[in-house]
Design an enzyme around this catalytic site. Structure first.
Site, PDB file in Angstrom:
ATOM      1  N   CYS A  20       0.840  -1.198   0.000  1.00  0.00           N
ATOM      2  CA  CYS A  20       0.000   0.000   0.000  1.00  0.00           C
ATOM      3  C   CYS A  20       0.878   1.252   0.000  1.00  0.00           C
ATOM      4  O   CYS A  20       1.706   1.431   0.891  1.00  0.00           O
ATOM      5  CB  CYS A  20      -0.901  -0.020   1.238  1.00  0.00           C
ATOM      6  SG  CYS A  20      -1.849   1.490   1.463  1.00  0.00           S
TER       7      CYS A  20
ATOM      8  N   CYS B  10      -0.040   4.333   0.472  1.00  0.00           N
ATOM      9  CA  CYS B  10      -0.663   5.448   1.192  1.00  0.00           C
ATOM     10  C   CYS B  10      -0.366   5.441   2.686  1.00  0.00           C
ATOM     11  O   CYS B  10      -0.996   6.173   3.436  1.00  0.00           O
ATOM     12  CB  CYS B  10      -2.169   5.417   0.957  1.00  0.00           C
ATOM     13  SG  CYS B  10      -2.584   5.478  -0.790  1.00  0.00           S
TER      14      CYS B  10
ATOM     15  N   CYS C  26      -1.506  -5.071  -1.286  1.00  0.00           N
ATOM     16  CA  CYS C  26      -2.799  -4.841  -1.928  1.00  0.00           C
ATOM     17  C   CYS C  26      -3.317  -6.127  -2.583  1.00  0.00           C
ATOM     18  O   CYS C  26      -2.565  -6.792  -3.300  1.00  0.00           O
ATOM     19  CB  CYS C  26      -2.650  -3.746  -2.968  1.00  0.00           C
ATOM     20  SG  CYS C  26      -4.209  -3.177  -3.666  1.00  0.00           S
TER      21      CYS C  26
ATOM     22  N   CYS D 247      -5.182  -5.111   0.786  1.00  0.00           N
ATOM     23  CA  CYS D 247      -4.799  -5.248   2.191  1.00  0.00           C
ATOM     24  C   CYS D 247      -5.891  -5.980   2.984  1.00  0.00           C
ATOM     25  O   CYS D 247      -7.008  -6.168   2.506  1.00  0.00           O
ATOM     26  CB  CYS D 247      -4.530  -3.878   2.800  1.00  0.00           C
ATOM     27  SG  CYS D 247      -5.983  -2.816   2.846  1.00  0.00           S
TER      28      CYS D 247
ATOM     29  N   CYS E  61     -10.682   0.660   1.908  1.00  0.00           N
ATOM     30  CA  CYS E  61      -9.439   0.963   1.203  1.00  0.00           C
ATOM     31  C   CYS E  61      -8.978   2.362   1.601  1.00  0.00           C
ATOM     32  O   CYS E  61      -9.575   3.365   1.201  1.00  0.00           O
ATOM     33  CB  CYS E  61      -9.644   0.872  -0.306  1.00  0.00           C
ATOM     34  SG  CYS E  61      -8.146   1.224  -1.256  1.00  0.00           S
TER      35      CYS E  61
END
Length: 146
Positions: free
Chosen positions: A85, A87, A104, A106, A115
């Protein structure tokens, strides 16, 4: 790969004798900003489309969000061998990849359709668009100036 050179000055405000030295040291730091391979971007684009269809989720109404996340996943796939991920902040990305929790899709996405990146959005989400597809050209266009 883009390289940036950053100059840093290190001067001394005072010395033990109370005299400010006239010398300063300059150090250059080079930061590498990598672009994911086109192959990895395409793999992650196709994965994202398939997973959106399979999970009944949609891409963000702002395709720029979708594009940035797909490129981030592709960059991590190139660097670490898995689509970690993009982010989240990690102290040790390689260790996180090994644990698999944030790869991902996740665990929160698989278990609760949550998400954090806003790549896969449920239809009731205010930011959900109507699309479960994105083209390679859309990804290139929306991330061209980044």
């Amino acid at each position: 790969m883009n390289l940036q050179a950053v100059s840093c000055s290190f001067g001394f405000l005072s010395s033990p004798l109370g005299v400010t030295p006239r010398t300063s040291f300059r150090r250059f730091v080079i930061r590498a900003k990598t672009e994911p391979s086109e192959k990895s971007v395409e793999i992650m684009r196709k994965f994202s489309e398939q997973y959106a269809r399979r999970s009944g989720t949609y891409f963000c109404v702002d395709k720029g969000v979708t594009s940035v996340v797909i490129k981030g996943l592709a960059e991590h796939k190139d660097s670490y061998g898995a689509p970690l991920c993009p982010c989240r902040h990690y102290d040790d990305k390689a260790a996180e990849v090994g644990q698999g929790f944030w790869n991902c899709p996740c665990v929160p996405m698989r278990e609760r359709k949550e998400c954090h990146c806003m790549l896969f959005l449920t239809p009731d989400n205010d930011f959900a668009g109507k699309d479960q597809t994105i083209t390679s050209d859309e990804i290139k266009e929306t991330t061209a100036n980044m």
